[in-house]
Design an enzyme around this catalytic site. Sequence first.
Site, PDB file in Angstrom:
ATOM      1  CE  LYS A  14      -1.937  -0.322   3.921  1.00 29.26           C
ATOM      2  NZ  LYS A  14      -1.349  -1.581   4.259  1.00 29.26           N
ATOM      3  CG  ASP A 124      -3.993  -6.279   8.070  1.00 35.21           C
ATOM      4  OD1 ASP A 124      -3.401  -5.299   7.575  1.00 35.21           O
ATOM      5  OD2 ASP A 124      -3.765  -7.454   7.773  1.00 35.21           O
TER       6      ASP A 124
END
Lengths: 265, 361
Positions: A14, A124
């Site tokens: 990312k 997450d």
Amino acid sequence: MRRIAIYGKGGIGKSTSSANVTDALAERGLRVMQIGCDPKADSTRLLGGDGSTVLDLMREGAGIKLPDIVREGLHGALCVECGGPRPGKGCAGRGIIAAFQELERLDAVSFYRPDVIIYDVLGDVVCGGFALPIRNGYARDVFVITSGEMMSLYAARNIAEAVEGFRADGYARFGGLVQNSRGVEGEDTLVDAAAAGMGSEVVFRIPRSPEVQRCEAMGVTVVSGAPDSEMADRYRRLAETLYTRAEDVSGGMRLGEPTEDCDCL
Amino acid sequence: MTVVMHPRPNPIVAAMYTVRDMDVDVIVMHGPAGCSFMASRPLENAGVRVVTSAMRDRDLIFGGADSLVRVLKEVKNNFSPKVVAVVGTCASTIIGDDIGTAIRKVDWGDTVCFAVDCHGCMDSNTDGAIRALTAGAKAGVISDGERERQTALLKAASELERNRGMASKRYLSPAASPTKLHVCRAIANALKGGKRVAVVMLAKKELAYRFADLFIAVDEARRAYGGETLFVANLDGTKGLPKIRRYCSEILAELDADGVEIDRIVGGLDEYAIAGDEMRKEIDSFEPDLRVFIGICHAYPDLRKEDILITDQPRELANYLSQQFSALGEVSSHNMVMGVHGIVHLETADTLREVVRESMG
């Protein structure tokens, strides 16, 4: 102003992708602010951010000034790191919320007037804090970076679900998947199928390239570290794709109230 | 289960009041500065020190253990307490602060310090009290037998509130009390007519200091008018924690000095939720013409529309009035009894005294 959130499982690339997108857009002359929303505070490292975080300064309790937390990086990209607690302590989600509030209090957006804000968010954990960029009108377009690996696709599904859950609020919308290829067998097919399952699509595929690791080791983006490379061009195309797909909406750090003709329902 | 919408006591406050009963010297709230502020003030008036770790936003983000350790050290050094209880709050629980570890970072010497791990979003306020009892027993501040006994009583109290009390309705708006005169006239007239009046107190802990005044006033009325009275109260001084037992002995001694005798003592001051059935036997055999209940009236199993009910809770009053009971509110009683050692005047009792005085000319 375009407000783009880039989510994805930890370690999926990312920050590397975000930093390259930010650098590529800045290279075009756009004013881009990248806000790292990960307690690790390494989102803007490749752009030249120095790792100082909003929350560290808030913790010290000293009067914070914008130049303390908004650092200029490659091609004038504006680097912000929210920061957060040490692992296992406090509440990182609350940290994101507090950091955003501090940026708003300091009027960061109306001072720097960026054309694009890129939120780089840990995907997450989708507790309320990490979902903040897709709530309350901060981000408009949400893209998820994923590989064909199962856990990465699982995280992507969770994020898509969260965005969908907030859809009716009229702020964020799901922009699609960005495939960061890891060489998984049948990866394109796997990611395509997952995207279809989310009612979405793969908007870009980033190929594997040693250039990425090489520049990462140098602490620089591919766009600036290897500007003439094939990979730098790929990142420029990714940046173009996200920029084009993102909606240009007026307002400050947050979008205004959803209007009647919004496409939220 | 009814999810109650009106504000109710919460588990944090229940934990604070429970550790107060264990003769804890200092309560440390680990939470925001204002958390349970309104409940803390009366506790301080009753001689318990209440302090807070005063969590700030940065404690929420980075963890509040350092702020807690700092305040614990100050408590140890400045107050020289024998027993300290640290009570958790929503804020510290949501971020998962480890209160036990923070306590172990302080050199306590002879001081006992224990943590009550609770927060405001537990099911029932008594859950907080039960957590406090469990923590107190583990720290050796109360016996395990007492913990078991009180836990059972608290469960009975929760059940009572859910079935017949303030937790039985989704919303109760607080009621203002009717004036006390009509009720006092009814008591006076019954005695004047030579009738039998039963006065039943089902008091929750320290509230007995105010409710007991009704016995004195009704006794005065009986002496003036005649009639017969039966006084029943949960003032058994052999039940409960030492603090609660002291309440009983102080109240009974004062009643005795006033020449007032409680005819039947049934249950201790923490047994209001389970004393009703036993009391009923005593009252039924007295065959009263008029029955007056004071305290947690709905703990009595056989209330009738012609009964007089007196409560300190505005919402409980609303609950009673909506069922067409003749009910009165002695609101704010709790604030008047915190930290007292003698019987406090009750408005209904004073009104009855006035009725007697006037009629005696």
